[in-house]
Design an enzyme around this catalytic site. Structure first.
Site, PDB file in Angstrom:
ATOM      1  N   GLU A   1      -5.107   6.795   6.777  1.00  0.00           N
ATOM      2  CA  GLU A   1      -6.076   5.801   6.293  1.00  0.00           C
ATOM      3  C   GLU A   1      -6.301   4.716   7.341  1.00  0.00           C
ATOM      4  OE1 GLU A   1      -5.849   4.240   2.342  1.00  0.00           O
ATOM      5  OE2 GLU A   1      -4.776   5.991   1.594  1.00  0.00           O
TER       6      GLU A   1
ATOM      7  N   HIS B   1       0.830  -1.200   0.000  1.00  0.00           N
ATOM      8  CA  HIS B   1       0.000   0.000   0.000  1.00  0.00           C
ATOM      9  C   HIS B   1       0.866   1.253   0.000  1.00  0.00           C
ATOM     10  CE1 HIS B   1      -3.174   2.553   2.333  1.00  0.00           C
ATOM     11  NE2 HIS B   1      -3.226   2.795   1.036  1.00  0.00           N
TER      12      HIS B   1
ATOM     13  N   GLU C   1       2.200   1.905  -3.406  1.00  0.00           N
ATOM     14  CA  GLU C   1       1.150   2.518  -4.239  1.00  0.00           C
ATOM     15  C   GLU C   1       1.153   4.038  -4.074  1.00  0.00           C
ATOM     16  OE1 GLU C   1      -3.154   3.801  -3.447  1.00  0.00           O
ATOM     17  OE2 GLU C   1      -2.936   1.660  -2.987  1.00  0.00           O
ATOM     18  N   HIS C   2       1.283   4.509  -2.842  1.00  0.00           N
ATOM     19  CA  HIS C   2       1.331   5.951  -2.591  1.00  0.00           C
ATOM     20  C   HIS C   2       2.575   6.579  -3.222  1.00  0.00           C
ATOM     21  CE1 HIS C   2      -1.737   6.996   0.639  1.00  0.00           C
ATOM     22  NE2 HIS C   2      -1.956   5.708   0.416  1.00  0.00           N
TER      23      HIS C   2
END
Length: 329
Positions: free
Chosen positions: A170, A89, A92-93
């Protein structure tokens, strides 16, 4: 950016479903294959496999005011290294923040939004998906910027702390979410040897630097290992002809390195022998009463043509709902 599918993009993600069902038909770029399509669908389609083994679906819609693209990498949170929850994740950022050709970290987002578009990404257990839409006239320039993320991303160290905090936000946002809390409980009671049991979102703790390894070093190693063209599927929609789309896409995405990575089969069962059946009770924060019946299935992906997942809703009644869900190995 999210670890969940973004429902507002369903029209674009629907395109992604196509290569899943017809990937076996993909052939070399010089050949033309017409996928099976609805008689009510007047778009034109073409399947390609590039020299680097990336599979591509081109969609031509001359009347579309928008163009769009989505690239799926068959790697996700299930591939996180042990003890590095959220690394996929976090990657991805970081991927969006500049490339060798376009080093400005904000340039891609600014280009897309200034030309009527949106862009985003999500990370799931098996997949990481990147996508955008844009005014149709700017597809070629947007695609060039997009392709560079998979050719020469910079992963600039100056943005590491900022994006770790974005992942942390998040994670905190999900702490009061009943679906997220339910998933956390499920992960606690399943077999800890199965990768689905591992923390997937990421936090400041799981992404912290370590005495002998920084999180950026591990991110680079993760990217170098898994971001291989043979694990990627690309869908491009534009109002150009199929030949024009092919001449645009092939030179750009053929540059993505193919590392010939072969995914490993997950051998560990979701639940250890003797643990099922199991009753798990979760106290929700919202006013909610819900019954979920979950059962493990063997890997179903080889049986996509008979749609075994369509049988997950086995019983329902308007006044007494009882939904059934499947959890897949």
């Amino acid at each position: 950016m999210s670890v969940f599918n973004l429902r507002q993009w369903h029209w674009l993600l629907l395109c992604l479903a196509i290569p899943v069902f017809i990937a076996a038909c993909a052939v070399a770029p010089e050949s033309v294959v017409q996928p099976v399509q609805s008689p009510n669908d007047d778009r034109a389609y073409r399947l390609l496999t590039l020299d680097n083994q990336m599979q591509v679906l081109l969609i031509s819609d001359p009347d579309s005011p928008k163009a769009a693209a989505s690239l799926d990498v068959n790697v996700g949170s299930g591939d996180n290294p042990q003890g590095r929850g959220g690394l996929a994740h976090f990657l991805e950022h970081m991927l969006f923040l500049g490339t060798d050709k376009y080093p400005d970290a904000a340039e891609y987002e600014e280009f897309v939004t200034e030309h009527g578009g949106n862009r985003n990404a999500y990370t799931s257990f098996e997949h990481t998906n990147y996508f955008f839409d844009i005014d149709a006239a700017y597809l070629d320039e947007a695609l060039d910027r997009f392709a560079q993320f998979f050719i020469s991303p910079r992963f600039d160290a100056e943005y590491v702390d900022r994006e770790k905090n974005a992942v942390q936000a998040e994670y905190q946002m999900g702490l009061k979410s009943d679906p997220r809390r339910g998933l956390d409980v499920l992960q606690e009671v399943m077999n800890p040897e199965h990768p689905f049991s591992q923390f997937s979102v990421g936090s400041l703790d799981s992404l912290a630097d370590r005495p002998r390894s920084t999180v950026r070093d591990e991110l680079l190693a993760f990217y170098d290992k898994y971001y291989s063209a043979n694990l990627m599927r690309l869908v491009v929609l534009g109002n150009e002809s199929l030949d024009e789309l092919q001449s645009l896409v092939v030179p750009m995405f053929s540059q993505v390195p193919n590392k010939n990575y072969q995914q490993q089969q997950i051998e560990a069962p979701l639940f250890s022998e003797g643990e099922l059946p199991m009753l798990v009770q979760v106290k929700p924060q919202a006013t909610l009463r819900q019954l979920q019946i979950m059962f493990p299935l063997a890997d179903y992906r080889g049986d996509y043509d008979v749609k075994p997942v369509s049988y997950t809703h086995l019983r329902a009644h308007e006044t007494n709902p009882c939904s059934s869900y499947a959890v897949f190995c």
